[in-house]
Motif scaffolding. Structure first.
Motif, PDB file in Angstrom:
ATOM      1  N   UNK A 165       0.355   4.061  22.016  1.00 12.91           N
ATOM      2  CA  UNK A 165       0.928   5.378  21.800  1.00 12.91           C
ATOM      3  C   UNK A 165       1.357   5.543  20.348  1.00 12.91           C
ATOM      4  N   UNK A 166       1.395   6.769  19.912  1.00 10.91           N
ATOM      5  CA  UNK A 166       1.859   7.053  18.565  1.00 10.91           C
ATOM      6  C   UNK A 166       3.342   6.718  18.461  1.00 10.91           C
ATOM      7  N   UNK A 167       3.738   6.082  17.370  1.00  4.08           N
ATOM      8  CA  UNK A 167       5.116   5.665  17.203  1.00  4.08           C
ATOM      9  C   UNK A 167       5.693   6.144  15.884  1.00  4.08           C
ATOM     10  N   UNK A 168       6.984   6.330  15.890  1.00  2.00           N
ATOM     11  CA  UNK A 168       7.710   6.755  14.709  1.00  2.00           C
ATOM     12  C   UNK A 168       7.763   5.639  13.675  1.00  2.00           C
ATOM     13  N   UNK A 169       7.668   6.016  12.402  1.00  2.00           N
ATOM     14  CA  UNK A 169       7.747   5.055  11.310  1.00  2.00           C
ATOM     15  C   UNK A 169       8.940   5.345  10.400  1.00  2.00           C
ATOM     16  N   UNK A 209       0.845  -1.179   0.000  1.00  2.00           N
ATOM     17  CA  UNK A 209       0.000   0.000   0.000  1.00  2.00           C
ATOM     18  C   UNK A 209       0.888   1.238   0.000  1.00  2.00           C
ATOM     19  N   UNK A 210       0.496   2.250  -0.745  1.00  2.00           N
ATOM     20  CA  UNK A 210       1.251   3.482  -0.797  1.00  2.00           C
ATOM     21  C   UNK A 210       0.467   4.647  -0.223  1.00  2.00           C
ATOM     22  N   UNK A 211       1.117   5.443   0.609  1.00  2.00           N
ATOM     23  CA  UNK A 211       0.498   6.611   1.215  1.00  2.00           C
ATOM     24  C   UNK A 211       1.135   7.878   0.674  1.00  2.00           C
ATOM     25  N   UNK A 266       9.380  -0.876   4.337  1.00  2.00           N
ATOM     26  CA  UNK A 266       8.823   0.421   3.964  1.00  2.00           C
ATOM     27  C   UNK A 266       9.883   1.274   3.291  1.00  2.00           C
ATOM     28  N   UNK A 267       9.439   2.194   2.458  1.00  2.00           N
ATOM     29  CA  UNK A 267      10.328   3.155   1.825  1.00  2.00           C
ATOM     30  C   UNK A 267       9.682   4.529   1.835  1.00  2.00           C
ATOM     31  N   UNK A 314       4.633   0.922   1.452  1.00  2.00           N
ATOM     32  CA  UNK A 314       4.626  -0.138   2.439  1.00  2.00           C
ATOM     33  C   UNK A 314       4.459  -1.484   1.747  1.00  2.00           C
ATOM     34  N   UNK A 315       5.429  -2.352   1.943  1.00  2.00           N
ATOM     35  CA  UNK A 315       5.408  -3.686   1.350  1.00  2.00           C
ATOM     36  C   UNK A 315       5.420  -4.749   2.443  1.00  2.00           C
ATOM     37  N   UNK A 316       5.044  -5.963   2.070  1.00  2.00           N
ATOM     38  CA  UNK A 316       5.028  -7.093   3.007  1.00  2.00           C
ATOM     39  C   UNK A 316       4.304  -6.722   4.291  1.00  2.00           C
ATOM     40  N   UNK A 317       3.143  -6.155   4.146  1.00  2.00           N
ATOM     41  CA  UNK A 317       2.397  -5.653   5.295  1.00  2.00           C
ATOM     42  C   UNK A 317       1.961  -6.770   6.238  1.00  2.00           C
ATOM     43  N   UNK A 318       1.955  -6.438   7.510  1.00  2.00           N
ATOM     44  CA  UNK A 318       1.572  -7.360   8.565  1.00  2.00           C
ATOM     45  C   UNK A 318       0.376  -6.791   9.325  1.00  2.00           C
ATOM     46  N   UNK A 319      -0.408  -7.640   9.987  1.00  2.00           N
ATOM     47  CA  UNK A 319      -1.514  -7.123  10.793  1.00  2.00           C
ATOM     48  C   UNK A 319      -1.053  -6.099  11.831  1.00  2.00           C
ATOM     49  N   UNK A 320       0.166  -6.237  12.316  1.00  2.00           N
ATOM     50  CA  UNK A 320       0.710  -5.300  13.287  1.00  2.00           C
ATOM     51  C   UNK A 320       0.898  -3.893  12.720  1.00  2.00           C
ATOM     52  N   UNK A 321       0.858  -3.758  11.411  1.00  2.00           N
ATOM     53  CA  UNK A 321       0.986  -2.454  10.779  1.00  2.00           C
ATOM     54  C   UNK A 321      -0.324  -1.677  10.777  1.00  2.00           C
ATOM     55  N   UNK A 322      -1.397  -2.303  11.194  1.00  2.00           N
ATOM     56  CA  UNK A 322      -2.699  -1.638  11.238  1.00  2.00           C
ATOM     57  C   UNK A 322      -2.652  -0.450  12.192  1.00  2.00           C
TER      58      UNK A 322
END
Length: 127
Positions: free
Chosen positions: A44-48, A18-20, A68-69, A83-91
């Motif tokens: 909490x909000x986290x850095x990406x 997915x691309x943002x 991610x790139x 975002x590539x190879x996305x995981x449920x934890x990336x929600x």
């Protein structure tokens, strides 16, 4: 007044991509660090990721390294997160943010160092 608007969020299956996008108005990304943060429900909000346009630098959270790139387009005054190879934890809700002031060009990983924020875009990764 600086305005940031995120777009591109949605629902994707685990392992997908997915691309943002983050578009700015009333200001320029040319000399400021621009970062992506995310916040999942109850957390909490986290850095990406962050990019420094003047020094061509990038930094990533360990949780997204090699998946991610982050990129930029000065002509469009936009920053992107691929975002590539996305995981449920990336929600999470993903936010873009821009620094301002004396240290605006520094790539901080701390949310409190960023002056301008978008409203966020929801990314949901299904199992």
């Amino acid at each position: 007044q600086v305005q940031l608007v995120e777009s591109g969020g949605g629902l994707v299956q685990a392992g997908g991509s997915l691309g943002l996008s983050c578009a700015a108005s009333g200001g320029s990304f040319s000399s400021s660090a621009v970062a992506w943060f995310r916040q999942a429900p109850g957390k909490e909000r986290e850095f990406v990721a962050v990019t420094n346009w003047t020094r061509h630098g990038t930094k990533f959270a360990d949780s997204v390294k090699d998946r991610f790139a982050i990129s930029r387009d000065n002509a469009k005054n936009a920053v992107y997160l691929e975002m590539d190879s996305l995981k449920p934890e990336d929600t999470a809700v993903y936010y873009c943010a821009m620094r301002a002031g004396r240290y605006s060009g520094y790539m901080s990983l701390t949310e409190y160092d960023y002056a301008y924020w978008g409203q966020g875009t929801q990314v949901t990764v299904s199992s």
